[in-house]
Structures are given as structure tokens and as C-alpha cells.
Write a protein that holds these residues in place. Sequence first.
Motif, PDB file in Angstrom:
ATOM      1  N   TYR A  43       0.845  -1.196   0.000  1.00  0.00           N
ATOM      2  CA  TYR A  43       0.000   0.000   0.000  1.00  0.00           C
ATOM      3  C   TYR A  43       0.877   1.242   0.000  1.00  0.00           C
ATOM      4  O   TYR A  43       1.963   1.244   0.585  1.00  0.00           O
ATOM      5  N   GLY A  44       0.380   2.292  -0.613  1.00  0.00           N
ATOM      6  CA  GLY A  44       1.052   3.580  -0.531  1.00  0.00           C
ATOM      7  C   GLY A  44       0.738   4.244   0.808  1.00  0.00           C
ATOM      8  O   GLY A  44      -0.064   3.721   1.585  1.00  0.00           O
ATOM      9  N   PRO A  45       1.337   5.387   1.085  1.00  0.00           N
ATOM     10  CA  PRO A  45       1.057   6.100   2.335  1.00  0.00           C
ATOM     11  C   PRO A  45      -0.346   6.696   2.323  1.00  0.00           C
ATOM     12  O   PRO A  45      -0.895   6.996   1.255  1.00  0.00           O
ATOM     13  N   GLY A  46      -0.946   6.806   3.498  1.00  0.00           N
ATOM     14  CA  GLY A  46      -2.249   7.450   3.612  1.00  0.00           C
ATOM     15  C   GLY A  46      -3.400   6.642   3.063  1.00  0.00           C
ATOM     16  O   GLY A  46      -4.462   7.186   2.769  1.00  0.00           O
ATOM     17  N   ARG A  47      -3.215   5.341   2.942  1.00  0.00           N
ATOM     18  CA  ARG A  47      -4.288   4.487   2.431  1.00  0.00           C
ATOM     19  C   ARG A  47      -5.043   3.838   3.583  1.00  0.00           C
ATOM     20  O   ARG A  47      -4.485   3.579   4.642  1.00  0.00           O
ATOM     21  N   THR A  48      -6.297   3.552   3.352  1.00  0.00           N
ATOM     22  CA  THR A  48      -7.076   2.814   4.340  1.00  0.00           C
ATOM     23  C   THR A  48      -6.967   1.327   4.040  1.00  0.00           C
ATOM     24  O   THR A  48      -7.344   0.874   2.959  1.00  0.00           O
ATOM     25  N   ILE A  49      -6.432   0.573   4.984  1.00  0.00           N
ATOM     26  CA  ILE A  49      -6.199  -0.852   4.778  1.00  0.00           C
ATOM     27  C   ILE A  49      -7.448  -1.652   5.130  1.00  0.00           C
ATOM     28  O   ILE A  49      -7.866  -2.536   4.386  1.00  0.00           O
ATOM     29  N   VAL A  50      -8.017  -1.330   6.276  1.00  0.00           N
ATOM     30  CA  VAL A  50      -9.231  -2.009   6.719  1.00  0.00           C
ATOM     31  C   VAL A  50     -10.238  -0.946   7.129  1.00  0.00           C
ATOM     32  O   VAL A  50      -9.902  -0.005   7.849  1.00  0.00           O
ATOM     33  N   ARG A  51     -11.457  -1.131   6.655  1.00  0.00           N
ATOM     34  CA  ARG A  51     -12.485  -0.151   6.927  1.00  0.00           C
ATOM     35  C   ARG A  51     -13.434  -0.656   8.006  1.00  0.00           C
ATOM     36  O   ARG A  51     -13.779  -1.845   8.041  1.00  0.00           O
ATOM     37  N   SER A  52     -13.812   0.251   8.864  1.00  0.00           N
ATOM     38  CA  SER A  52     -14.714  -0.029   9.971  1.00  0.00           C
ATOM     39  C   SER A  52     -15.991  -0.733   9.520  1.00  0.00           C
ATOM     40  O   SER A  52     -16.627  -0.301   8.566  1.00  0.00           O
ATOM     41  N   GLY A  53     -16.350  -1.814  10.209  1.00  0.00           N
ATOM     42  CA  GLY A  53     -17.651  -2.422   9.979  1.00  0.00           C
ATOM     43  C   GLY A  53     -17.739  -3.485   8.902  1.00  0.00           C
ATOM     44  O   GLY A  53     -18.732  -4.207   8.830  1.00  0.00           O
ATOM     45  N   VAL A  54     -16.710  -3.609   8.083  1.00  0.00           N
ATOM     46  CA  VAL A  54     -16.735  -4.564   6.985  1.00  0.00           C
ATOM     47  C   VAL A  54     -16.367  -5.969   7.479  1.00  0.00           C
ATOM     48  O   VAL A  54     -15.433  -6.135   8.257  1.00  0.00           O
ATOM     49  N   THR A  55     -17.106  -6.982   7.048  1.00  0.00           N
ATOM     50  CA  THR A  55     -16.787  -8.352   7.440  1.00  0.00           C
ATOM     51  C   THR A  55     -15.500  -8.807   6.762  1.00  0.00           C
ATOM     52  O   THR A  55     -15.327  -8.635   5.555  1.00  0.00           O
ATOM     53  N   LEU A  56     -14.603  -9.388   7.544  1.00  0.00           N
ATOM     54  CA  LEU A  56     -13.283  -9.761   7.034  1.00  0.00           C
ATOM     55  C   LEU A  56     -13.097 -11.271   7.040  1.00  0.00           C
ATOM     56  O   LEU A  56     -13.667 -11.985   7.863  1.00  0.00           O
ATOM     57  N   THR A  57     -12.267 -11.745   6.107  1.00  0.00           N
ATOM     58  CA  THR A  57     -11.999 -13.181   6.043  1.00  0.00           C
ATOM     59  C   THR A  57     -10.496 -13.467   6.049  1.00  0.00           C
ATOM     60  O   THR A  57     -10.079 -14.591   5.836  1.00  0.00           O
ATOM     61  N   GLU A  58      -9.711 -12.407   6.275  1.00  0.00           N
ATOM     62  CA  GLU A  58      -8.264 -12.574   6.348  1.00  0.00           C
ATOM     63  C   GLU A  58      -7.692 -11.478   7.234  1.00  0.00           C
ATOM     64  O   GLU A  58      -8.343 -10.461   7.469  1.00  0.00           O
ATOM     65  N   SER A  59      -6.472 -11.705   7.734  1.00  0.00           N
ATOM     66  CA  SER A  59      -5.852 -10.713   8.614  1.00  0.00           C
ATOM     67  C   SER A  59      -4.526 -10.247   8.044  1.00  0.00           C
ATOM     68  O   SER A  59      -3.884 -10.958   7.268  1.00  0.00           O
ATOM     69  N   ASN A  60      -4.113  -9.048   8.434  1.00  0.00           N
ATOM     70  CA  ASN A  60      -2.931  -8.393   7.885  1.00  0.00           C
ATOM     71  C   ASN A  60      -1.775  -8.376   8.878  1.00  0.00           C
ATOM     72  O   ASN A  60      -1.865  -7.749   9.941  1.00  0.00           O
ATOM     73  N   LEU A  61      -0.689  -9.006   8.496  1.00  0.00           N
ATOM     74  CA  LEU A  61       0.526  -8.978   9.303  1.00  0.00           C
ATOM     75  C   LEU A  61       1.461  -7.942   8.697  1.00  0.00           C
ATOM     76  O   LEU A  61       1.957  -8.120   7.574  1.00  0.00           O
ATOM     77  N   LEU A  62       1.704  -6.869   9.425  1.00  0.00           N
ATOM     78  CA  LEU A  62       2.547  -5.781   8.912  1.00  0.00           C
ATOM     79  C   LEU A  62       4.008  -6.186   8.964  1.00  0.00           C
ATOM     80  O   LEU A  62       4.465  -6.686   9.991  1.00  0.00           O
ATOM     81  N   PHE A  63       4.730  -5.998   7.872  1.00  0.00           N
ATOM     82  CA  PHE A  63       6.162  -6.257   8.006  1.00  0.00           C
ATOM     83  C   PHE A  63       7.047  -5.173   7.436  1.00  0.00           C
ATOM     84  O   PHE A  63       8.261  -5.267   7.512  1.00  0.00           O
ATOM     85  N   ASP A  64       6.429  -4.106   6.964  1.00  0.00           N
ATOM     86  CA  ASP A  64       7.228  -2.917   6.663  1.00  0.00           C
ATOM     87  C   ASP A  64       6.318  -1.709   6.598  1.00  0.00           C
ATOM     88  O   ASP A  64       5.272  -1.742   5.950  1.00  0.00           O
ATOM     89  N   GLY A  65       6.724  -0.629   7.268  1.00  0.00           N
ATOM     90  CA  GLY A  65       5.943   0.602   7.245  1.00  0.00           C
ATOM     91  C   GLY A  65       5.324   0.908   8.599  1.00  0.00           C
ATOM     92  O   GLY A  65       5.463   0.145   9.554  1.00  0.00           O
ATOM     93  N   LEU A  66       4.628   2.035   8.619  1.00  0.00           N
ATOM     94  CA  LEU A  66       4.009   2.504   9.857  1.00  0.00           C
ATOM     95  C   LEU A  66       2.507   2.606   9.609  1.00  0.00           C
ATOM     96  O   LEU A  66       2.074   3.209   8.618  1.00  0.00           O
ATOM     97  N   VAL A  67       1.739   2.013  10.515  1.00  0.00           N
ATOM     98  CA  VAL A  67       0.295   1.878  10.319  1.00  0.00           C
ATOM     99  C   VAL A  67      -0.410   2.270  11.606  1.00  0.00           C
ATOM    100  O   VAL A  67       0.197   2.218  12.678  1.00  0.00           O
TER     101      VAL A  67
END
Lengths: 249, 249
Positions: A43-67
Motif C-alpha cells: 500500500y502507498g502512504p495514507g491508504r485505508t487498509i481495513v475499513r470499519s464495519g466490513v466483514t473480514l476473512t483474512e488478517s494483515n501482518l505488517l512487516f514494513d511501514g508505519l500503520v
Amino acid sequence: MPVDPQLASAAADLLVMKLRIRDEVSDEEAAVLRDSISEIRDYGPGRTIVRSGVTLTESNLLFDGLVCRFKDMLDGERQIMELHVAGDFVDLHSFVLKRIEHNIGSLTAARFAIVPHEALRRITEGWPHLARLLWFSTLLDSAIHREKIITVGRRSASARIAHLFCELYLRLQTVGLAADLRYHLPLTQADLADASGLTSVHVNRMLKELRDAGLVTFRGSEVVIHDWEGLQQAAEFSPSYLYLERRER
Amino acid sequence: MPVDPQLASAAADLLVMKLRIRDEVSDEEAAVLRDSISEIRDYGPGRTIVRSGVTLTESNLLFDGLVCRFKDMLDGERQIMELHVAGDFVDLHSFVLKRIEHNIGSLTAARFAIVPHEALRRITEGWPHLARLLWFSTLLDSAIHREKIITVGRRSASARIAHLFCELYLRLQTVGLAADLRYHLPLTQADLADASGLTSVHVNRMLKELRDAGLVTFRGSEVVIHDWEGLQQAAEFSPSYLYLERRER
DNA sequence: CGCCGGTTTGACGCTCTTCAACGGTTGTGG
DNA sequence: CCACAACCGTTGAAGAGCGTCAAACCGGCG
């Protein structure tokens, strides 16, 4: 799935590095984690990775950057609940909660390893110790949340900022991103304000105060701690809530 | 162990009641929970149940009374991070964390069912779905923490109190302790101040404001909501973070 | 060169705190 | 049975800390 094995290993290694400070992780367990990664996503900077309220089926493991996790109020004010650094499983809790009630956004360019909930489910079914370590990882966030409640509820403006600098130093240290009382922190003063429940104007004044007191400087995305003991005292900081100790879990 | 089976059932039932709002819980799983209880323990008001930093080998399931997590600052100020009501597994996270970094104290007389960590470990090894439900229970606290960060970070004084009243109404409702827009809440205004990051003097003024606005009254340990919609708006409250919906977890 | 995002500084104002006093209620002991 | 203490709630006046508004500055970049 066509995942670059080098990248998947790098991502899993960071999480394992973080966990091994708190408990033993067998090579087999580390391999299970690595094999759970289905994809790498940028993802580029200033992007929304996960949005409030949306049903999810996978999880995000951060390994570079600041979130960060954040929520916007009706009047436009923003509160950042937690900053996340490499090795953080930023929305692991969505595995059990199914949706999260806040947003997750990138402050810098960021890279994630994607872990499907189905793989996590298999871990809870066949790898109870590893499952407890994942549980631990979510509870560490919980402990950090509690400390943030103390911060915004009872600490002065300068102490809030000092506390954040202390916490990030130790958290970045555990994944090899900080040493010698300094680290890279690409945040604006407005971001700092959102993270500490203040305004950017007041953050600016408090940064000057901390600088003049010889405790810490923050300039050009660089944090330099000049007086570690003094900074901790100014923040009423104690690292115990980060659980930096090895125990059977 | 000599546990009164009636009491153990009552305690487990409350937790199961809370969980069944969020997912199915089989009778077998409910029985496993009940059988995990090793003891019933009573405390008077104002007692410290769990002390910060101490290694724990059992967890406390609250089934009667009002309890809180809190931390005292060096200058004597107190911050209550979360209030707990019947059905809350107040220190379940100590199962994985091994110690907690804050205190847990009773605000009223309180009664707990004790669950040894050894029993919890067996659940993670043999009852993965039940384990995920326990995980859920800790993550619900986490979600409540995040909302508290928003509250103390960005909400006005009156909104903080209004938000607390909204949250407690729904949480008490799920265990049958609130209905018809009213509930019993044996807290002093000083307790409310500790829970909302304010002073008791200002809490007093804000209670008057909320009362005069026709939203809610709090007198004699009784909360009466006069305008549920208005109170939610004043608090910028949305119940989504309480996950009051049934899903496979 | 001139824009643009971020930082810095000043003046002023508002929210919440502090300090202090008073009132009501409950419990306790003479 | 009353006196008194202890606790909690209520109210007022004054003050501090942080927010708001606004302008200037600074470095990087098209």
C-alpha cells in the motif's frame, strides 16, 4: 498460492522474533505461521487498509511501514488508538470478531503478509500452543490500549508525548528497528496530535519543552532520546505492560 | 473440589448467556465451562481482587457485584479503565499474560467463580471453538478499551458520562440487569470521575447538565434514561463495538 | 520561481480543575 | 436520643492547561 517464499519468511520471521521475546516458538510452529501466509500486499502512504464495519476473512501482518488504528469523530477530529510497527498483526482480532469497529490506515508506504482466517482456524484446532501465542499477540495490543487510556485520561500533554516516544523505542527495539536511543519515526506533528489526544499546535509546544528539557528531540522524522531515565520519569513510563519477558504461555 | 454446584452453574450460565448473544454455545461446552470452576469467592466492597504485577494461576469470573480495572498515578489520581458487571471474566487475559499490569478492585460487594489456568489450558487443547469464544471475550474487552480511548481522547466531559451510561445500559441488558431504560449503578460521582478522566466536581456539573437537558438522571445509585436517542447522540454512541450479534466465531 | 505541506509562534478564549465552603444523610457512641 | 464524624453531593469563584485562530516561516519540488 504464488507467494514469494523469501517475503513470506521475512514477514513470519518478524512476528516470530516478537513472540520469541515472550515465549519459545518451535521451528515447526514458525513454519506453520509462514505457510499460513497466502499473499503479500503493498500500500502507498495514507491508504485505508481495513475499513470499519466490513466483514473480514483474512488478517494483515505488517512487516514494513508505519500503520495506525483510528476513528474519526463527527466534528472531523481524529483519534489514533494505536500505532503499529513491523511484526504487528494489525487486525488479527478480526479473526474472532469478524469485523472491526475502527479503521486501519497506512501512515507510510506499507507491506503486509495476508493470513486467511481459515488458516488461523486450523491453528486453533491443531496447534494450541501457537494459538495461545496468537491470543497473546492480541492481548498485548489490549495491554497497550489500557496504557493509552491512562495516557489520555490522566497524563499531561508533555507526558503523553514522552510516553509515546518511550513505548515506540522499546517496541521498535524488539524487531531491530531501534537502537542507541534513536529511531526513525516518519510522523507529522498532526499525526502525533491524533495519537495523543491533543492539537498539533500544542504538540509543537510540548516538543519544544521536551527538547529544551534535554530529554528528547524529534526532527526530520528522527527521534533521539537524550536522557532515557529522565524521559521515562517525565512520562511516568514503566515497560512492564509490554511483557518483555519469556514465560510459558 | 467442594464447589456448590448451584453457584457454579449460576456463574457459568451468566457467561454463557453473554456468549450466546454472540455465537452458539453447545450444552456440552457450557458444561465444560461449569466444570472448570474450582471455587466461589466473596469480597466486600472496596477490596483489591487482583494486584498489579503478581503472577497468577487462576482467573476470576464475576457473577455478582460491580468491579473495575484501575491504575493509580504518582500524584494520587486514579484512572478506571473499565467497569465490569456480572458475566465478565475480569482477568481472563492473565491466563496468557501470566500477570496483569493494573489492579482489579471491587466497587460493591462482589462474588467470583474461580477458574484455574490449568482448566483453561485444557480448553485450548481439547475445545477449540470454546477457546475461540474465550478469546472473543478478551477481545470484547479490547474493543471496549478502544472505545474508552476515543472517549477520554476526544469526547467532551458530558459526552464521556453520557457514553458510559449508554454502554452500561446495553452491557447490563445482555445479562438481564437492565431493562426499560433504567438500571442500578452503585457508583459515587468520584468513581464516575475516575472512570471518565474527570474530577468529581466536574462530573457533578455535567450530571446536572444531562439532567436539565432531559437526557438522563443519576441519583441514589439509579440511572434512568429519559431520552435514549438523545443520549446516544450527545455521547456520539454507536453500539457496534459491543458485537451484539450472533456469528460463527 | 512559486506553490505546498509541515512547523513555529503569538494572542486570546474556553473547558475543565482547584480550592473552598456548605448541606444532606447515615452510622455510631456517649 | 442526641451529638458528632464521615461521606457524598452541590455550588461558587478563581485559575491553569490546552484549544482556536491566524500569520509567518521553512524546505522541497514541480
